[in-house]
Design a protein around this motif. Structure first.
Motif, PDB file in Angstrom:
ATOM      1  N   LEU A 102       0.830  -1.203   0.000  1.00 28.19           N
ATOM      2  CA  LEU A 102       0.000   0.000   0.000  1.00 28.19           C
ATOM      3  C   LEU A 102       0.864   1.253   0.000  1.00 28.19           C
ATOM      4  N   PRO A 103       0.314   2.368  -0.462  1.00 31.57           N
ATOM      5  CA  PRO A 103       1.049   3.635  -0.393  1.00 31.57           C
ATOM      6  C   PRO A 103       1.384   3.988   1.057  1.00 31.57           C
ATOM      7  N   GLU A 104       2.456   4.727   1.223  1.00 27.19           N
ATOM      8  CA  GLU A 104       2.941   5.074   2.560  1.00 27.19           C
ATOM      9  C   GLU A 104       1.874   5.800   3.383  1.00 27.19           C
ATOM     10  N   GLU A 108       0.437   4.639   7.065  1.00 26.95           N
ATOM     11  CA  GLU A 108       0.482   5.481   8.260  1.00 26.95           C
ATOM     12  C   GLU A 108      -0.906   5.668   8.855  1.00 26.95           C
ATOM     13  N   VAL A 109      -1.896   5.939   8.019  1.00 30.71           N
ATOM     14  CA  VAL A 109      -3.256   6.119   8.503  1.00 30.71           C
ATOM     15  C   VAL A 109      -3.736   4.840   9.192  1.00 30.71           C
ATOM     16  N   PHE A 110      -3.486   3.700   8.565  1.00 34.96           N
ATOM     17  CA  PHE A 110      -3.898   2.419   9.148  1.00 34.96           C
ATOM     18  C   PHE A 110      -3.214   2.190  10.492  1.00 34.96           C
ATOM     19  N   HIS A 111      -1.915   2.443  10.563  1.00 35.66           N
ATOM     20  CA  HIS A 111      -1.180   2.236  11.819  1.00 35.66           C
ATOM     21  C   HIS A 111      -1.725   3.144  12.926  1.00 35.66           C
ATOM     22  N   LEU A 112      -1.899   4.413  12.617  1.00 37.21           N
ATOM     23  CA  LEU A 112      -2.360   5.342  13.644  1.00 37.21           C
ATOM     24  C   LEU A 112      -3.763   5.000  14.131  1.00 37.21           C
ATOM     25  N   MET A 118      -5.989   6.048  17.456  1.00 38.47           N
ATOM     26  CA  MET A 118      -6.174   7.491  17.468  1.00 38.47           C
ATOM     27  C   MET A 118      -7.465   7.861  16.742  1.00 38.47           C
ATOM     28  N   THR A 119      -7.981   9.043  17.050  1.00 36.42           N
ATOM     29  CA  THR A 119      -9.199   9.519  16.394  1.00 36.42           C
ATOM     30  C   THR A 119      -8.866   9.976  14.979  1.00 36.42           C
ATOM     31  N   TYR A 120      -9.901  10.055  14.152  1.00 33.50           N
ATOM     32  CA  TYR A 120      -9.708  10.529  12.790  1.00 33.50           C
ATOM     33  C   TYR A 120      -9.143  11.950  12.791  1.00 33.50           C
ATOM     34  N   GLN A 121      -9.661  12.782  13.684  1.00 35.85           N
ATOM     35  CA  GLN A 121      -9.214  14.177  13.754  1.00 35.85           C
ATOM     36  C   GLN A 121      -7.734  14.253  14.120  1.00 35.85           C
ATOM     37  N   ASP A 122      -7.302  13.449  15.086  1.00 34.80           N
ATOM     38  CA  ASP A 122      -5.890  13.450  15.473  1.00 34.80           C
ATOM     39  C   ASP A 122      -4.999  12.984  14.329  1.00 34.80           C
ATOM     40  N   ILE A 123      -5.458  11.967  13.621  1.00 33.72           N
ATOM     41  CA  ILE A 123      -4.689  11.466  12.472  1.00 33.72           C
ATOM     42  C   ILE A 123      -4.570  12.553  11.408  1.00 33.72           C
ATOM     43  N   ALA A 124      -5.659  13.252  11.153  1.00 41.15           N
ATOM     44  CA  ALA A 124      -5.645  14.328  10.166  1.00 41.15           C
ATOM     45  C   ALA A 124      -4.636  15.407  10.562  1.00 41.15           C
ATOM     46  N   GLU A 125      -4.610  15.756  11.842  1.00 48.45           N
ATOM     47  CA  GLU A 125      -3.668  16.775  12.317  1.00 48.45           C
ATOM     48  C   GLU A 125      -2.227  16.300  12.187  1.00 48.45           C
ATOM     49  N   ILE A 126      -1.971  15.062  12.555  1.00 51.77           N
ATOM     50  CA  ILE A 126      -0.610  14.521  12.515  1.00 51.77           C
ATOM     51  C   ILE A 126      -0.083  14.479  11.088  1.00 51.77           C
ATOM     52  N   LEU A 129      -3.619  16.104   6.780  1.00 52.29           N
ATOM     53  CA  LEU A 129      -4.643  15.749   5.804  1.00 52.29           C
ATOM     54  C   LEU A 129      -5.989  16.286   6.276  1.00 52.29           C
ATOM     55  N   SER A 130      -6.944  16.311   5.364  1.00 48.64           N
ATOM     56  CA  SER A 130      -8.302  16.667   5.775  1.00 48.64           C
ATOM     57  C   SER A 130      -8.944  15.432   6.416  1.00 48.64           C
ATOM     58  N   LEU A 131     -10.006  15.680   7.152  1.00 55.52           N
ATOM     59  CA  LEU A 131     -10.721  14.580   7.799  1.00 55.52           C
ATOM     60  C   LEU A 131     -11.265  13.612   6.755  1.00 55.52           C
ATOM     61  N   GLY A 132     -11.757  14.147   5.654  1.00 54.34           N
ATOM     62  CA  GLY A 132     -12.265  13.304   4.567  1.00 54.34           C
ATOM     63  C   GLY A 132     -11.182  12.425   3.971  1.00 54.34           C
ATOM     64  N   GLU A 133      -9.984  12.979   3.772  1.00 56.92           N
ATOM     65  CA  GLU A 133      -8.878  12.193   3.216  1.00 56.92           C
ATOM     66  C   GLU A 133      -8.509  11.037   4.135  1.00 56.92           C
ATOM     67  N   VAL A 134      -8.544  11.274   5.443  1.00 51.52           N
ATOM     68  CA  VAL A 134      -8.229  10.218   6.407  1.00 51.52           C
ATOM     69  C   VAL A 134      -9.265   9.104   6.307  1.00 51.52           C
ATOM     70  N   LYS A 135     -10.533   9.475   6.275  1.00 55.01           N
ATOM     71  CA  LYS A 135     -11.603   8.471   6.205  1.00 55.01           C
ATOM     72  C   LYS A 135     -11.530   7.669   4.911  1.00 55.01           C
ATOM     73  N   ILE A 136     -11.300   8.365   3.801  1.00 58.44           N
ATOM     74  CA  ILE A 136     -11.207   7.680   2.506  1.00 58.44           C
ATOM     75  C   ILE A 136     -10.004   6.744   2.485  1.00 58.44           C
ATOM     76  N   SER A 137      -8.882   7.225   2.977  1.00 56.61           N
ATOM     77  CA  SER A 137      -7.662   6.414   3.004  1.00 56.61           C
ATOM     78  C   SER A 137      -7.864   5.150   3.841  1.00 56.61           C
ATOM     79  N   LEU A 138      -8.466   5.310   5.005  1.00 55.26           N
ATOM     80  CA  LEU A 138      -8.702   4.162   5.879  1.00 55.26           C
ATOM     81  C   LEU A 138      -9.697   3.198   5.235  1.00 55.26           C
TER      82      LEU A 138
END
Length: 159
Positions: A102-104, A108-112, A118-126, A129-138
């Motif tokens: 998978l892409p890096e 990272e999103v999967f690991h976090l 971690m919450t979606y919002q925390d992952i987005a901040e780290i 990324l936008s919250l939507g990008e985190v959800k789509i990626s996951l």
């Protein structure tokens, strides 16, 4: 610092080397200590610390021209293991192999989310990324893992 174990796990997930991860964690903790007077202003200190860790890991990789090495194969199975343990260990090995394809960003999103919980919002901040990008990626990562594991179960292949 209470988050030092979480920081270490995250650094290790990127660097794949325990000694290097420990060194990077020390550098991160020093940076955090240097900026301790800014802590009251920070909304999410854990996310802030994880972002520092991520940046420090990638800085280390760049400075040392270090290539991320994959984990060694899981230890050979003991003859005393039950079938369920063998099956679980095999699934973990396949999951690791699938994640490597998978892409890096997806890794990272999967690991976090799945390892660090971690919450979606925390992952987005780290990850910046936008919250939507985190959800789509996951979602895409989970779908890919599900599909590949199903292929392995059905046909014994991953491609």
């Amino acid at each position: 610092m209470p988050a030092s174990e979480k920081i270490y796990r995250y650094a290790f997930s990127i660097l794949k080397d325990s000694e290097t991860a420990a060194d990077v964690v020390q550098e991160c903790l020093m940076k955090i200590w240097d900026k301790r007077d800014k802590l009251p202003e920070i909304v999410s200190p854990d996310s802030w610390a994880m972002r520092i860790t991520r940046n420090q890991c990638y800085d280390w990789v760049k400075m040392n021209r270090y290539t991320l090495i994959s984990d060694k194969e899981l230890n050979t199975l003991d003859s005393g293991n039950t079938d369920d343990a063998i099956h679980a260990k095999d699934h973990l090995r396949w999951l690791d192999e699938i994640l490597k394809t998978l892409p890096e960003k997806h890794q990272e999103v999967f690991h976090l989310r799945e390892v660090e919980d971690m919450t979606y919002q925390d992952i987005a901040e780290i990850l910046g990324l936008s919250l939507g990008e985190v959800k789509i990626s996951l979602h895409r990562t989970r779908a890919k893992i599900r599909l590949m594991l199903q292929k392995i179960e059905d046909y014994g292949i991953a491609n």
